[in-house]
Design a protein around this motif. Structure first.
Motif, PDB file in Angstrom:
ATOM      1  N   ASP A 157       0.830  -1.214   0.000  1.00 50.14           N
ATOM      2  CA  ASP A 157       0.000   0.000   0.000  1.00 50.14           C
ATOM      3  C   ASP A 157       0.861   1.258   0.000  1.00 50.14           C
ATOM      4  O   ASP A 157       0.562   2.224  -0.710  1.00 50.14           O
ATOM      5  N   THR A 158       1.938   1.234   0.765  1.00 50.45           N
ATOM      6  CA  THR A 158       2.839   2.386   0.821  1.00 50.45           C
ATOM      7  C   THR A 158       3.523   2.607  -0.528  1.00 50.45           C
ATOM      8  O   THR A 158       3.624   3.745  -1.008  1.00 50.45           O
ATOM      9  N   LEU A 159       3.977   1.526  -1.149  1.00 46.40           N
ATOM     10  CA  LEU A 159       4.617   1.632  -2.469  1.00 46.40           C
ATOM     11  C   LEU A 159       3.638   2.157  -3.519  1.00 46.40           C
ATOM     12  O   LEU A 159       4.003   2.989  -4.362  1.00 46.40           O
ATOM     13  N   MET A 160       2.400   1.698  -3.473  1.00 51.90           N
ATOM     14  CA  MET A 160       1.383   2.162  -4.436  1.00 51.90           C
ATOM     15  C   MET A 160       1.071   3.637  -4.212  1.00 51.90           C
ATOM     16  O   MET A 160       0.932   4.402  -5.174  1.00 51.90           O
ATOM     17  N   ALA A 161       0.986   4.050  -2.962  1.00 55.69           N
ATOM     18  CA  ALA A 161       0.742   5.460  -2.659  1.00 55.69           C
ATOM     19  C   ALA A 161       1.897   6.323  -3.166  1.00 55.69           C
ATOM     20  O   ALA A 161       1.676   7.402  -3.736  1.00 55.69           O
ATOM     21  N   LEU A 162       3.115   5.846  -2.988  1.00 55.90           N
ATOM     22  CA  LEU A 162       4.290   6.571  -3.474  1.00 55.90           C
ATOM     23  C   LEU A 162       4.265   6.694  -4.994  1.00 55.90           C
ATOM     24  O   LEU A 162       4.546   7.765  -5.543  1.00 55.90           O
ATOM     25  N   MET A 163       3.903   5.612  -5.678  1.00 57.22           N
ATOM     26  CA  MET A 163       3.821   5.660  -7.139  1.00 57.22           C
ATOM     27  C   MET A 163       2.764   6.667  -7.577  1.00 57.22           C
ATOM     28  O   MET A 163       3.006   7.455  -8.488  1.00 57.22           O
ATOM     29  N   GLY A 164       1.613   6.654  -6.934  1.00 56.58           N
ATOM     30  CA  GLY A 164       0.569   7.621  -7.274  1.00 56.58           C
ATOM     31  C   GLY A 164       1.038   9.053  -7.081  1.00 56.58           C
ATOM     32  O   GLY A 164       0.800   9.921  -7.924  1.00 56.58           O
ATOM     33  N   GLU A 165       1.750   9.284  -5.983  1.00 59.55           N
ATOM     34  CA  GLU A 165       2.283  10.620  -5.695  1.00 59.55           C
ATOM     35  C   GLU A 165       3.282  11.049  -6.768  1.00 59.55           C
ATOM     36  O   GLU A 165       3.248  12.188  -7.241  1.00 59.55           O
ATOM     37  N   LYS A 166       4.169  10.161  -7.157  1.00 58.88           N
ATOM     38  CA  LYS A 166       5.182  10.499  -8.172  1.00 58.88           C
ATOM     39  C   LYS A 166       4.530  10.766  -9.527  1.00 58.88           C
ATOM     40  O   LYS A 166       4.932  11.686 -10.248  1.00 58.88           O
ATOM     41  N   LEU A 167       3.527   9.967  -9.878  1.00 60.06           N
ATOM     42  CA  LEU A 167       2.829  10.185 -11.147  1.00 60.06           C
ATOM     43  C   LEU A 167       2.119  11.534 -11.146  1.00 60.06           C
ATOM     44  O   LEU A 167       2.158  12.262 -12.141  1.00 60.06           O
ATOM     45  N   ARG A 168       1.463  11.881 -10.043  1.00 60.00           N
ATOM     46  CA  ARG A 168       0.793  13.184  -9.948  1.00 60.00           C
ATOM     47  C   ARG A 168       1.796  14.321 -10.104  1.00 60.00           C
ATOM     48  O   ARG A 168       1.523  15.320 -10.773  1.00 60.00           O
ATOM     49  N   SER A 169       2.961  14.169  -9.488  1.00 60.19           N
ATOM     50  CA  SER A 169       3.967  15.233  -9.579  1.00 60.19           C
ATOM     51  C   SER A 169       4.489  15.390 -11.005  1.00 60.19           C
ATOM     52  O   SER A 169       4.854  16.495 -11.411  1.00 60.19           O
ATOM     53  N   MET A 170       4.506  14.303 -11.770  1.00 53.24           N
ATOM     54  CA  MET A 170       4.944  14.387 -13.171  1.00 53.24           C
ATOM     55  C   MET A 170       4.003  15.248 -14.009  1.00 53.24           C
ATOM     56  O   MET A 170       4.416  15.830 -15.003  1.00 53.24           O
ATOM     57  N   ARG A 171       2.740  15.317 -13.610  1.00 55.36           N
ATOM     58  CA  ARG A 171       1.750  16.068 -14.385  1.00 55.36           C
ATOM     59  C   ARG A 171       1.773  17.558 -14.092  1.00 55.36           C
ATOM     60  O   ARG A 171       1.158  18.334 -14.819  1.00 55.36           O
ATOM     61  N   ARG A 172       2.493  17.966 -13.054  1.00 51.83           N
ATOM     62  CA  ARG A 172       2.563  19.393 -12.748  1.00 51.83           C
ATOM     63  C   ARG A 172       3.249  20.132 -13.894  1.00 51.83           C
ATOM     64  O   ARG A 172       4.213  19.645 -14.478  1.00 51.83           O
ATOM     65  N   GLU A 173       2.756  21.308 -14.182  1.00 57.71           N
ATOM     66  CA  GLU A 173       3.275  22.104 -15.287  1.00 57.71           C
ATOM     67  C   GLU A 173       4.770  22.398 -15.155  1.00 57.71           C
ATOM     68  O   GLU A 173       5.484  22.473 -16.142  1.00 57.71           O
ATOM     69  N   ARG A 199      -3.724   3.254 -11.504  1.00 59.72           N
ATOM     70  CA  ARG A 199      -3.920   3.077 -12.959  1.00 59.72           C
ATOM     71  C   ARG A 199      -4.478   4.352 -13.573  1.00 59.72           C
ATOM     72  O   ARG A 199      -4.081   4.747 -14.677  1.00 59.72           O
ATOM     73  N   ALA A 200      -5.362   5.040 -12.857  1.00 60.53           N
ATOM     74  CA  ALA A 200      -5.905   6.304 -13.359  1.00 60.53           C
ATOM     75  C   ALA A 200      -4.803   7.350 -13.492  1.00 60.53           C
ATOM     76  O   ALA A 200      -4.772   8.112 -14.469  1.00 60.53           O
ATOM     77  N   GLU A 201      -3.889   7.396 -12.530  1.00 59.24           N
ATOM     78  CA  GLU A 201      -2.750   8.325 -12.615  1.00 59.24           C
ATOM     79  C   GLU A 201      -1.839   7.959 -13.790  1.00 59.24           C
ATOM     80  O   GLU A 201      -1.333   8.836 -14.499  1.00 59.24           O
ATOM     81  N   ILE A 202      -1.622   6.661 -13.989  1.00 58.73           N
ATOM     82  CA  ILE A 202      -0.811   6.203 -15.128  1.00 58.73           C
ATOM     83  C   ILE A 202      -1.459   6.665 -16.428  1.00 58.73           C
ATOM     84  O   ILE A 202      -0.794   7.231 -17.302  1.00 58.73           O
ATOM     85  N   ASP A 203      -2.758   6.437 -16.561  1.00 59.31           N
ATOM     86  CA  ASP A 203      -3.472   6.855 -17.770  1.00 59.31           C
ATOM     87  C   ASP A 203      -3.371   8.360 -17.979  1.00 59.31           C
ATOM     88  O   ASP A 203      -3.139   8.830 -19.100  1.00 59.31           O
ATOM     89  N   ALA A 204      -3.525   9.114 -16.893  1.00 61.07           N
ATOM     90  CA  ALA A 204      -3.489  10.573 -17.000  1.00 61.07           C
ATOM     91  C   ALA A 204      -2.127  11.071 -17.477  1.00 61.07           C
ATOM     92  O   ALA A 204      -2.048  11.899 -18.389  1.00 61.07           O
ATOM     93  N   VAL A 205      -1.056  10.584 -16.878  1.00 67.10           N
ATOM     94  CA  VAL A 205       0.270  11.082 -17.251  1.00 67.10           C
ATOM     95  C   VAL A 205       0.676  10.589 -18.644  1.00 67.10           C
ATOM     96  O   VAL A 205       1.303  11.335 -19.402  1.00 67.10           O
ATOM     97  N   THR A 206       0.290   9.384 -19.022  1.00 70.85           N
ATOM     98  CA  THR A 206       0.653   8.909 -20.364  1.00 70.85           C
ATOM     99  C   THR A 206      -0.128   9.664 -21.436  1.00 70.85           C
ATOM    100  O   THR A 206       0.423   9.992 -22.488  1.00 70.85           O
ATOM    101  N   ARG A 207      -1.398   9.969 -21.162  1.00 73.03           N
ATOM    102  CA  ARG A 207      -2.180  10.763 -22.125  1.00 73.03           C
ATOM    103  C   ARG A 207      -1.621  12.172 -22.233  1.00 73.03           C
ATOM    104  O   ARG A 207      -1.460  12.709 -23.334  1.00 73.03           O
ATOM    105  N   LEU A 208      -1.335  12.783 -21.092  1.00 68.60           N
ATOM    106  CA  LEU A 208      -0.852  14.165 -21.068  1.00 68.60           C
ATOM    107  C   LEU A 208       0.481  14.322 -21.793  1.00 68.60           C
ATOM    108  O   LEU A 208       0.748  15.347 -22.409  1.00 68.60           O
ATOM    109  N   LEU A 252      10.488   8.252 -21.239  1.00 64.98           N
ATOM    110  CA  LEU A 252      10.759   7.591 -19.971  1.00 64.98           C
ATOM    111  C   LEU A 252       9.846   6.379 -19.894  1.00 64.98           C
ATOM    112  O   LEU A 252       8.621   6.523 -19.878  1.00 64.98           O
ATOM    113  N   THR A 253      10.426   5.187 -19.882  1.00 63.80           N
ATOM    114  CA  THR A 253       9.647   3.964 -19.751  1.00 63.80           C
ATOM    115  C   THR A 253       9.803   3.455 -18.327  1.00 63.80           C
ATOM    116  O   THR A 253      10.917   3.159 -17.891  1.00 63.80           O
ATOM    117  N   VAL A 254       8.693   3.371 -17.623  1.00 61.32           N
ATOM    118  CA  VAL A 254       8.681   2.905 -16.239  1.00 61.32           C
ATOM    119  C   VAL A 254       8.195   1.462 -16.244  1.00 61.32           C
ATOM    120  O   VAL A 254       7.090   1.177 -16.708  1.00 61.32           O
TER     121      VAL A 254
END
Length: 82
Positions: A11-27, A52-61, A70-72
């Motif tokens: 759960d902690t690792l998944m939360a960290l991944m979500g946080e990192k993906l969100r930060s990638m989308r910042r302008e 998965r929603a964060e992954i979709d968002a950053v890959t679309r953006l 960058l391939t993760v």
């Protein structure tokens, strides 16, 4: 195999991944300012829906970015290579 860890660790690792993906989308993120396309590969069926929603968002953006890619590898094992 991170999925063999305790539920709390996973759960902690998944939360960290979500946080990192969100930060990638910042302008002002390096991904956005340097126009890096983000790809995520692996067994994403094992990943929680919110991540998965964060992954979709950053890959679309970043799909039109062409400067670099960058391939993760996430939820991925060497067995998937075979």
């Amino acid at each position: 195999e991170n999925f063999k860890r305790s539920a709390e660790e996973v759960d902690t690792l998944m939360a960290l991944m979500g946080e990192k993906l969100r930060s990638m989308r910042r302008e002002d993120s390096l991904i956005m300012t340097q126009r890096v396309r983000v790809r995520v590969v692996g067994n994403l069926a094992r990943v929680p829906a919110d991540v998965r929603a964060e992954i979709d968002a950053v890959t679309r953006l970043t799909s039109a970015h062409e400067r670099a890619v960058l391939t993760v590898c996430f939820a991925y094992t060497s067995r998937e290579e075979v």
